[in-house]
Design a protein around this motif. Structure first.
Motif, PDB file in Angstrom:
ATOM      1  N   ASN A   1     -33.944  26.200  10.903  1.00  0.00           N
ATOM      2  CA  ASN A   1     -35.325  25.581  11.062  1.00  0.00           C
ATOM      3  C   ASN A   1     -36.388  26.741  10.196  1.00  0.00           C
ATOM      4  O   ASN A   1     -37.341  26.162  10.108  1.00  0.00           O
ATOM      5  N   THR A   2     -35.879  27.742   9.827  1.00  0.00           N
ATOM      6  CA  THR A   2     -36.739  28.763   9.354  1.00  0.00           C
ATOM      7  C   THR A   2     -36.262  29.400   7.925  1.00  0.00           C
ATOM      8  O   THR A   2     -35.096  29.726   7.963  1.00  0.00           O
ATOM      9  N   SER A   3     -37.189  29.044   6.963  1.00  0.00           N
ATOM     10  CA  SER A   3     -36.802  29.543   5.644  1.00  0.00           C
ATOM     11  C   SER A   3     -37.080  30.925   5.362  1.00  0.00           C
ATOM     12  O   SER A   3     -37.691  31.646   6.127  1.00  0.00           O
ATOM     13  N   GLY A   4     -36.493  31.547   4.476  1.00  0.00           N
ATOM     14  CA  GLY A   4     -36.688  32.854   4.045  1.00  0.00           C
ATOM     15  C   GLY A   4     -38.034  33.334   3.774  1.00  0.00           C
ATOM     16  O   GLY A   4     -38.388  34.493   4.226  1.00  0.00           O
ATOM     17  N   ARG A   5     -38.709  32.214   3.256  1.00  0.00           N
ATOM     18  CA  ARG A   5     -40.210  32.597   2.889  1.00  0.00           C
ATOM     19  C   ARG A   5     -40.965  32.456   4.152  1.00  0.00           C
ATOM     20  O   ARG A   5     -41.950  33.410   4.214  1.00  0.00           O
ATOM     21  N   GLU A   6     -40.531  31.783   5.050  1.00  0.00           N
ATOM     22  CA  GLU A   6     -41.153  31.636   6.311  1.00  0.00           C
ATOM     23  C   GLU A   6     -41.118  32.856   7.161  1.00  0.00           C
ATOM     24  O   GLU A   6     -42.167  33.586   7.775  1.00  0.00           O
ATOM     25  N   LEU A   7     -39.904  33.211   7.080  1.00  0.00           N
ATOM     26  CA  LEU A   7     -39.810  34.810   7.771  1.00  0.00           C
ATOM     27  C   LEU A   7     -40.113  36.081   7.289  1.00  0.00           C
ATOM     28  O   LEU A   7     -40.809  36.669   7.887  1.00  0.00           O
ATOM     29  N   ALA A   8     -40.390  35.828   6.001  1.00  0.00           N
ATOM     30  CA  ALA A   8     -40.902  37.116   5.318  1.00  0.00           C
ATOM     31  C   ALA A   8     -42.435  36.896   5.500  1.00  0.00           C
ATOM     32  O   ALA A   8     -43.088  37.897   5.762  1.00  0.00           O
ATOM     33  N   HIS A   9     -43.003  35.717   5.400  1.00  0.00           N
ATOM     34  CA  HIS A   9     -44.486  35.762   5.968  1.00  0.00           C
ATOM     35  C   HIS A   9     -44.798  36.356   7.308  1.00  0.00           C
ATOM     36  O   HIS A   9     -45.648  36.783   7.642  1.00  0.00           O
ATOM     37  N   LEU A  10     -44.084  35.733   8.373  1.00  0.00           N
ATOM     38  CA  LEU A  10     -44.014  36.355   9.570  1.00  0.00           C
ATOM     39  C   LEU A  10     -43.823  37.613   9.503  1.00  0.00           C
ATOM     40  O   LEU A  10     -44.740  38.451  10.298  1.00  0.00           O
ATOM     41  N   ILE A  11     -42.900  38.222   9.158  1.00  0.00           N
ATOM     42  CA  ILE A  11     -42.830  39.641   9.259  1.00  0.00           C
ATOM     43  C   ILE A  11     -44.073  40.444   8.627  1.00  0.00           C
ATOM     44  O   ILE A  11     -44.544  41.485   9.357  1.00  0.00           O
ATOM     45  N   MET A  12     -44.527  40.150   7.352  1.00  0.00           N
ATOM     46  CA  MET A  12     -45.843  40.597   6.831  1.00  0.00           C
ATOM     47  C   MET A  12     -46.989  40.560   7.804  1.00  0.00           C
ATOM     48  O   MET A  12     -47.758  41.293   7.976  1.00  0.00           O
ATOM     49  N   GLU A  13     -47.004  39.341   8.685  1.00  0.00           N
ATOM     50  CA  GLU A  13     -47.897  39.192   9.520  1.00  0.00           C
ATOM     51  C   GLU A  13     -48.050  39.959  10.724  1.00  0.00           C
ATOM     52  O   GLU A  13     -48.875  40.621  11.208  1.00  0.00           O
ATOM     53  N   LEU A  14     -46.882  40.308  11.131  1.00  0.00           N
ATOM     54  CA  LEU A  14     -46.547  41.225  12.339  1.00  0.00           C
ATOM     55  C   LEU A  14     -46.831  42.679  11.935  1.00  0.00           C
ATOM     56  O   LEU A  14     -47.340  43.320  12.763  1.00  0.00           O
ATOM     57  N   GLU A  15     -46.558  42.685  10.863  1.00  0.00           N
ATOM     58  CA  GLU A  15     -46.556  44.327  10.248  1.00  0.00           C
ATOM     59  C   GLU A  15     -48.181  44.846  10.314  1.00  0.00           C
ATOM     60  O   GLU A  15     -48.428  45.873  10.577  1.00  0.00           O
ATOM     61  N   LYS A  16     -48.981  43.825   9.807  1.00  0.00           N
ATOM     62  CA  LYS A  16     -50.230  43.852  10.197  1.00  0.00           C
ATOM     63  C   LYS A  16     -51.063  44.007  11.354  1.00  0.00           C
ATOM     64  O   LYS A  16     -52.230  44.434  11.579  1.00  0.00           O
ATOM     65  N   ASP A  17     -50.344  43.447  12.299  1.00  0.00           N
ATOM     66  CA  ASP A  17     -50.826  43.180  13.779  1.00  0.00           C
ATOM     67  C   ASP A  17     -50.097  44.207  14.719  1.00  0.00           C
ATOM     68  O   ASP A  17     -49.263  43.951  15.507  1.00  0.00           O
ATOM     69  N   ARG A  18     -50.623  45.471  14.468  1.00  0.00           N
ATOM     70  CA  ARG A  18     -49.939  46.470  15.179  1.00  0.00           C
ATOM     71  C   ARG A  18     -50.066  46.247  16.665  1.00  0.00           C
ATOM     72  O   ARG A  18     -49.135  46.773  17.752  1.00  0.00           O
ATOM     73  N   GLU A  19     -51.361  45.828  17.363  1.00  0.00           N
ATOM     74  CA  GLU A  19     -51.579  45.465  18.709  1.00  0.00           C
ATOM     75  C   GLU A  19     -50.549  44.531  19.014  1.00  0.00           C
ATOM     76  O   GLU A  19     -50.001  44.862  20.250  1.00  0.00           O
ATOM     77  N   ARG A  20     -50.346  43.564  18.287  1.00  0.00           N
ATOM     78  CA  ARG A  20     -49.305  42.574  19.013  1.00  0.00           C
ATOM     79  C   ARG A  20     -47.950  43.046  19.191  1.00  0.00           C
ATOM     80  O   ARG A  20     -47.263  43.179  20.019  1.00  0.00           O
ATOM     81  N   LEU A  21     -47.521  43.983  18.148  1.00  0.00           N
ATOM     82  CA  LEU A  21     -46.194  44.825  18.057  1.00  0.00           C
ATOM     83  C   LEU A  21     -46.237  45.594  18.963  1.00  0.00           C
ATOM     84  O   LEU A  21     -45.167  45.822  19.992  1.00  0.00           O
ATOM     85  N   SER A  22     -47.267  46.185  19.617  1.00  0.00           N
ATOM     86  CA  SER A  22     -47.298  47.279  20.689  1.00  0.00           C
ATOM     87  C   SER A  22     -47.067  46.529  22.121  1.00  0.00           C
ATOM     88  O   SER A  22     -46.413  47.101  22.844  1.00  0.00           O
ATOM     89  N   HIS A  23     -47.874  45.264  22.159  1.00  0.00           N
ATOM     90  CA  HIS A  23     -47.709  44.667  23.350  1.00  0.00           C
ATOM     91  C   HIS A  23     -46.248  43.947  23.402  1.00  0.00           C
ATOM     92  O   HIS A  23     -45.666  43.996  24.628  1.00  0.00           O
ATOM     93  N   MET A  24     -45.751  43.435  22.410  1.00  0.00           N
ATOM     94  CA  MET A  24     -44.292  43.118  22.398  1.00  0.00           C
ATOM     95  C   MET A  24     -43.165  44.368  22.832  1.00  0.00           C
ATOM     96  O   MET A  24     -42.444  44.262  23.477  1.00  0.00           O
ATOM     97  N   ALA A  25     -43.497  45.515  22.375  1.00  0.00           N
ATOM     98  CA  ALA A  25     -42.958  46.639  22.750  1.00  0.00           C
ATOM     99  C   ALA A  25     -42.844  47.031  24.166  1.00  0.00           C
ATOM    100  O   ALA A  25     -41.934  47.390  24.786  1.00  0.00           O
ATOM    101  N   GLN A  26     -44.216  47.038  24.599  1.00  0.00           N
ATOM    102  CA  GLN A  26     -44.251  47.228  26.043  1.00  0.00           C
ATOM    103  C   GLN A  26     -43.556  46.033  26.929  1.00  0.00           C
ATOM    104  O   GLN A  26     -42.918  46.600  27.952  1.00  0.00           O
ATOM    105  N   ALA A  27     -43.651  44.750  26.425  1.00  0.00           N
ATOM    106  CA  ALA A  27     -42.880  43.768  27.247  1.00  0.00           C
ATOM    107  C   ALA A  27     -41.463  44.157  27.102  1.00  0.00           C
ATOM    108  O   ALA A  27     -40.789  43.917  28.122  1.00  0.00           O
ATOM    109  N   ALA A  28     -40.930  44.434  26.077  1.00  0.00           N
ATOM    110  CA  ALA A  28     -39.371  44.724  25.812  1.00  0.00           C
ATOM    111  C   ALA A  28     -39.053  46.015  26.832  1.00  0.00           C
ATOM    112  O   ALA A  28     -37.979  45.950  27.550  1.00  0.00           O
ATOM    113  N   LYS A  29     -39.752  46.992  27.030  1.00  0.00           N
ATOM    114  CA  LYS A  29     -39.398  48.287  27.842  1.00  0.00           C
ATOM    115  C   LYS A  29     -39.449  47.895  29.165  1.00  0.00           C
ATOM    116  O   LYS A  29     -38.507  48.259  30.064  1.00  0.00           O
TER     117      LYS A  29
END
Length: 79
Positions: free
Chosen positions: A27-55
């Motif tokens: 259900n996910t195109s390459g374009r959608e995946l690329a967009h999501l990755i770019m959005e996540l790259e911009k949102d360091r706070e969200r990535l930090s929260h995800m990293a903490q949850a993973a730990k």
């Protein structure tokens, strides 16, 4: 494909606990995946929260636990 759909189950556990995002490949195109990755790259706070949850979910000693269980089962089956 695996019958028990273990990859989906593992991904759902992580995503349900905000440690990852879960995408359905078909259900996910390459374009959608690329967009999501770019959005996540911009949102360091969200990535930090995800990293903490993973730990929190991490089980760094799991290999040792599995080895110990195998050894115990091996001893049990030898008797």
């Amino acid at each position: 494909m695996y019958k028990d759909n273990h990859q989906m189950k593992n991904a759902k556990i992580l995503s349900d606990r905000n440690a990852s995002l879960m995408l359905i490949e078909k259900n996910t195109s390459g374009r959608e995946l690329a967009h999501l990755i770019m959005e996540l790259e911009k949102d360091r706070e969200r990535l930090s929260h995800m990293a903490q949850a993973a730990k929190v979910l991490a089980q760094p000693e799991s290999v040792l636990k599995i080895i110990k269980l195998i050894q115990e089962l091996s001893r049990t089956n030898q008797t």
